[in-house]
Write an enzyme that holds these catalytic residues in place. Structure first.
Site, PDB file in Angstrom:
ATOM      1  N   LYS A 128      -5.450  -9.573   3.322  1.00  0.00           N
ATOM      2  CA  LYS A 128      -4.395  -9.839   4.270  1.00  0.00           C
ATOM      3  C   LYS A 128      -4.182 -11.162   4.616  1.00  0.00           C
ATOM      4  O   LYS A 128      -5.364 -12.087   5.090  1.00  0.00           O
ATOM      5  CB  LYS A 128      -4.531  -9.027   5.632  1.00  0.00           C
ATOM      6  N   LYS A 130       4.043   4.011   0.088  1.00  0.00           N
ATOM      7  CA  LYS A 130       3.279   4.732   1.055  1.00  0.00           C
ATOM      8  C   LYS A 130       3.901   5.853   1.520  1.00  0.00           C
ATOM      9  O   LYS A 130       5.123   5.741   2.346  1.00  0.00           O
ATOM     10  CB  LYS A 130       3.213   3.496   2.434  1.00  0.00           C
TER      11      LYS A 130
END
Length: 339
Positions: free
Chosen positions: A142, A250
């Site tokens: 990230k 997702k």
């Protein structure tokens, strides 16, 4: 058919940082479907500030589903997915065996990336060292919350020790870059032989994202960009407009497996590759997503390693062995708190 829902607060083992903030807890909901002595369980897992159904009336909508499970849930993708999951579970015997395969039989695993959360440089380095010791050959970091130069130095240090032939590096900006600065940052990141970057700029800027995908020296994967796109016509239009090298699915955020299958179908027509990731679900949702992912036979490492994030996750047959997630049919689900 009897349907009820139950809320559960998942507690992170340690605060987990993204460019949108630090996560300490994660609320999730379960739809429990009972009929003919079988129980199907589906997880509804909206993400605060990201899901389009992150709304004050979310629990009211769950009440509506209990009374009318055939209601149109297009505007509530995570509930739509939870209901789809519960029905599939029930239809297959109510044993959390969503899709029969070598994975669900315990004979094969799915390669997954190791996830590096944002934080102080020393914290990020400790995560990297731990994942490498455990045998991961694909890491996803990230980025976008700390100083960009610090992030570059962390990545450069990894790449110096582990060449691209030995270690795949992915980064996820969660839309942290502005359009004006994005290309220059992508150029600098590309010098480190990265695999790809997820969502460099915020979703909803189709022209800018299309331009970046055309000129970027680093492959771009669309993630948040997919979330508000609900019907097949718009899915096709988005992919034809932006032409990304990759999309990331997702199911909790895009409306479940049927919706994800539509994305895959349209992407493959255009030569766009994809991979699947969980969206911080508990092991109920992670199990269903893993079983679906396996039968779709995707390329490369998947983002399915989030089951160990919580102190109070539901005990399940899911296990991480090296860099693979496995389903161990000899282990039992512990569902007392739900049922």
């Amino acid at each position: 058919m009897r349907i009820r829902w139950k809320k559960r607060i998942l507690n992170f083992k340690r605060p987990s940082g993204t460019s949108r903030g630090v996560l300490k807890q994660k609320p999730t909901y379960y739809l429990i479907l009972e009929e003919e002595g079988k129980i199907g369980i589906g997880e509804c897992s909206p993400l605060s500030g990201l899901s389009i159904d992150d709304r004050p009336d979310y629990e009211d909508q769950l009440d509506t589903v209990v009374n009318n499970p055939e209601i149109d849930l297009m505007a509530f993708p995570s509930i739509r997915f939870g209901l789809e999951m519960a029905k599939l579970d029930h239809a297959n015997g109510g044993q959390r065996m969503i899709y029969e395969s070598a994975f669900s039989q315990g004979r094969d695993g799915i390669p997954i990336n190791g996830l590096i959360w944002m934080g102080a440089p020393d914290f990020m380095k400790s995560q990297i060292n731990d994942l490498l010791k455990r045998g991961f050959t694909c890491l996803k970091m990230k980025i976008g919350a700390i100083n960009f130069q610090d992030e570059l130095e962390i990545l450069a240090r990894i790449r110096k020790e582990y060449p691209a032939s030995d270690l795949i590096l992915r980064v996820d900006a969660n839309g942290a870059f502005s359009p004006a600065e994005a290309l220059e940052k992508l150029k600098r990141l590309s010098e480190l032989s990265l695999h790809s970057i997820e969502q460099p700029i915020k979703a909803g800027q189709e022209a800018e994202m299309a331009r970046l995908c055309e000129v970027s020296p680093l492959d771009i994967a669309l993630d948040e960009e997919l979330i508000p796109v609900l019907n097949l016509v718009d899915k096709k239009k988005l992919l034809e407009t932006i032409k990304p090298p990759y999309i990331i699915l997702k199911p909790s955020l895009v409306g479940g497996f049927e919706s994800s299958d539509e994305w895959i179908s349209e992407a493959e027509k255009l030569g766009i590759d994809w991979w699947a990731t969980s969206a911080l679900e508990s092991n109920i949702g992670l199990n269903a997503i893993s079983q679906w992912t396996y039968i779709k036979n995707p390329n490369g490492h998947q983002g399915l390693g989030t089951g160990s994030l919580y102190t109070n996750n539901i005990d399940s047959p899911l296990e991480i062995q090296g860099e693979h997630i496995h389903y161990n049919p000899n282990r039992q689900w512990q569902l007392d708190e739900l049922l």
